[in-house]
Design a protein around this motif. Structure first.
Motif, PDB file in Angstrom:
ATOM      1  N   THR A   8      35.260  44.792  47.295  1.00 37.58           N
ATOM      2  CA  THR A   8      35.303  42.704  46.824  1.00 37.58           C
ATOM      3  C   THR A   8      34.556  42.732  45.967  1.00 37.58           C
ATOM      4  O   THR A   8      33.875  41.972  44.846  1.00 37.58           O
ATOM      5  N   ILE A   9      32.714  43.711  46.281  1.00 42.74           N
ATOM      6  CA  ILE A   9      31.663  43.453  44.394  1.00 42.74           C
ATOM      7  C   ILE A   9      32.675  44.133  43.098  1.00 42.74           C
ATOM      8  O   ILE A   9      32.587  43.221  42.447  1.00 42.74           O
ATOM      9  N   ALA A  10      33.596  44.482  43.010  1.00 39.05           N
ATOM     10  CA  ALA A  10      34.287  45.660  42.019  1.00 39.05           C
ATOM     11  C   ALA A  10      35.183  43.915  41.803  1.00 39.05           C
ATOM     12  O   ALA A  10      35.380  43.525  40.050  1.00 39.05           O
ATOM     13  N   SER A  11      35.892  43.558  42.482  1.00 36.50           N
ATOM     14  CA  SER A  11      36.331  42.509  42.235  1.00 36.50           C
ATOM     15  C   SER A  11      36.315  41.000  41.981  1.00 36.50           C
ATOM     16  O   SER A  11      36.436  40.369  40.913  1.00 36.50           O
ATOM     17  N   LEU A  12      34.131  40.686  42.317  1.00 33.35           N
ATOM     18  CA  LEU A  12      33.799  39.763  42.406  1.00 33.35           C
ATOM     19  C   LEU A  12      32.935  39.521  40.959  1.00 33.35           C
ATOM     20  O   LEU A  12      32.848  38.944  39.668  1.00 33.35           O
ATOM     21  N   VAL A  13      32.654  40.483  40.275  1.00 30.33           N
ATOM     22  CA  VAL A  13      32.163  41.389  39.033  1.00 30.33           C
ATOM     23  C   VAL A  13      32.978  41.504  38.333  1.00 30.33           C
ATOM     24  O   VAL A  13      33.036  40.110  36.791  1.00 30.33           O
ATOM     25  N   MET A 202      37.750  30.967  41.454  1.00 35.02           N
ATOM     26  CA  MET A 202      38.064  32.594  42.309  1.00 35.02           C
ATOM     27  C   MET A 202      37.288  33.354  43.040  1.00 35.02           C
ATOM     28  O   MET A 202      37.175  34.082  44.065  1.00 35.02           O
ATOM     29  N   ALA A 203      35.247  33.783  42.063  1.00 33.28           N
ATOM     30  CA  ALA A 203      34.683  34.901  42.504  1.00 33.28           C
ATOM     31  C   ALA A 203      33.880  33.772  43.931  1.00 33.28           C
ATOM     32  O   ALA A 203      33.821  34.647  45.361  1.00 33.28           O
ATOM     33  N   ILE A 204      33.713  32.571  43.704  1.00 33.87           N
ATOM     34  CA  ILE A 204      33.937  31.677  44.768  1.00 33.87           C
ATOM     35  C   ILE A 204      34.637  31.962  46.097  1.00 33.87           C
ATOM     36  O   ILE A 204      34.001  32.709  47.429  1.00 33.87           O
ATOM     37  N   GLY A 205      35.651  31.560  46.105  1.00 29.34           N
ATOM     38  CA  GLY A 205      36.587  32.036  47.360  1.00 29.34           C
ATOM     39  C   GLY A 205      36.541  32.961  47.738  1.00 29.34           C
ATOM     40  O   GLY A 205      36.588  33.420  48.744  1.00 29.34           O
ATOM     41  N   LEU A 206      36.166  33.988  46.563  1.00 27.98           N
ATOM     42  CA  LEU A 206      36.088  35.611  47.352  1.00 27.98           C
ATOM     43  C   LEU A 206      35.267  35.749  47.888  1.00 27.98           C
ATOM     44  O   LEU A 206      35.363  36.304  49.385  1.00 27.98           O
ATOM     45  N   ILE A 207      34.284  35.493  47.958  1.00 24.23           N
ATOM     46  CA  ILE A 207      32.547  35.216  48.872  1.00 24.23           C
ATOM     47  C   ILE A 207      33.407  34.816  50.231  1.00 24.23           C
ATOM     48  O   ILE A 207      32.870  35.283  51.168  1.00 24.23           O
TER      49      ILE A 207
END
Length: 226
Positions: A8-13, A202-207
């Motif tokens: 999740t962290i890697a995808s968020l970055v 998409m980053a916000i959605g991932l969180i």
């Protein structure tokens, strides 16, 4: 640290970096401005008809469709050195001959520049005897007309006429992708801004998905402790 958290962290970055990159492209294009980088000017070209012949046709792709771009010799304002003017293009894989006799003059917005000759790769399959080229080669194309010049400039209109090969009476106007040496950037600044919002969204959605998953597993609680 759990594997899911690392992923999740890697995808968020990555998503945030992609959004930042698109926003940087948006800011760059807005700062440059369309007017400051406009290479086009009003040009008048008289088609040279001192020697008869047919247009030289160069293979290309326009709007994802195969075309034959038809070039004719001319002189800017009727004087000076010879140039190669893009007259029009014919859609389809079959070229259509165009006699230069009787063609009128061109006047409109165009970019005038030197285009290096292409001789390698697919260009090697060109058929000069049939006026067909798979790579632009200005000197050789003018030589086919019977003119001699070392580095002719090319006149590429801002908009090009694309005729339907099956019905030459039908045509459409489209942006000329060959109007600059490096090719035109088809994306306006606003499109980059939209992409940036998409990546950040998409980053916000991932969180949100990450937090919802952990809450469903009982690992997170939003209740106030008494």
């Amino acid at each position: 640290m759990p594997l899911l958290t690392l992923f999740t962290i890697a995808s968020l970055v990555i998503l945030i970096l992609l959004g930042n990159w698109q926003y940087a492209r948006y800011s760059e294009k807005k700062a440059q401005g369309a007017v400051a980088n406009d290479p086009f000017e009003t040009v008048r070209v008289e088609v040279a008809q001192t020697k008869s012949g047919r247009a030289q046709q160069v293979y290309g792709i326009v709007d994802g469709e195969a075309v034959w771009r038809r070039y004719v010799p001319g002189r800017i304002d009727g004087e000076g050195p010879l140039v190669l003017l893009l007259w029009d293009a014919v859609a389809g894989t079959d070229p259509m001959p165009l006699a230069i006799d009787g063609l009128g003059d061109f006047e409109g917005r165009a970019n005038v520049f030197e285009r290096p000759a292409q001789t390698g790769g697919l260009a090697a399959s060109s058929k000069p005897e049939r006026d067909l080229w798979y790579g632009f080669n200005g000197p050789a194309m003018l030589d086919n007309f019977g003119y001699e010049t070392s580095d002719p400039r090319v006149v590429e209109p801002d908009k090009m006429t694309v005729r339907l090969g099956e019905d030459m009476s039908r045509s459409r106007q489209t942006e000329n992708p060959y109007a600059t040496l490096k090719g035109r950037d088809p994306l306006p600044p606003e499109r980059h801004f939209g992409y940036a919002i998409t990546w950040w969204g998409m980053a916000i959605g991932l969180i949100g998905v990450y937090l919802a998953f952990h809450r469903s597993q009982g690992r997170l609680s939003f209740r106030r402790s008494k």
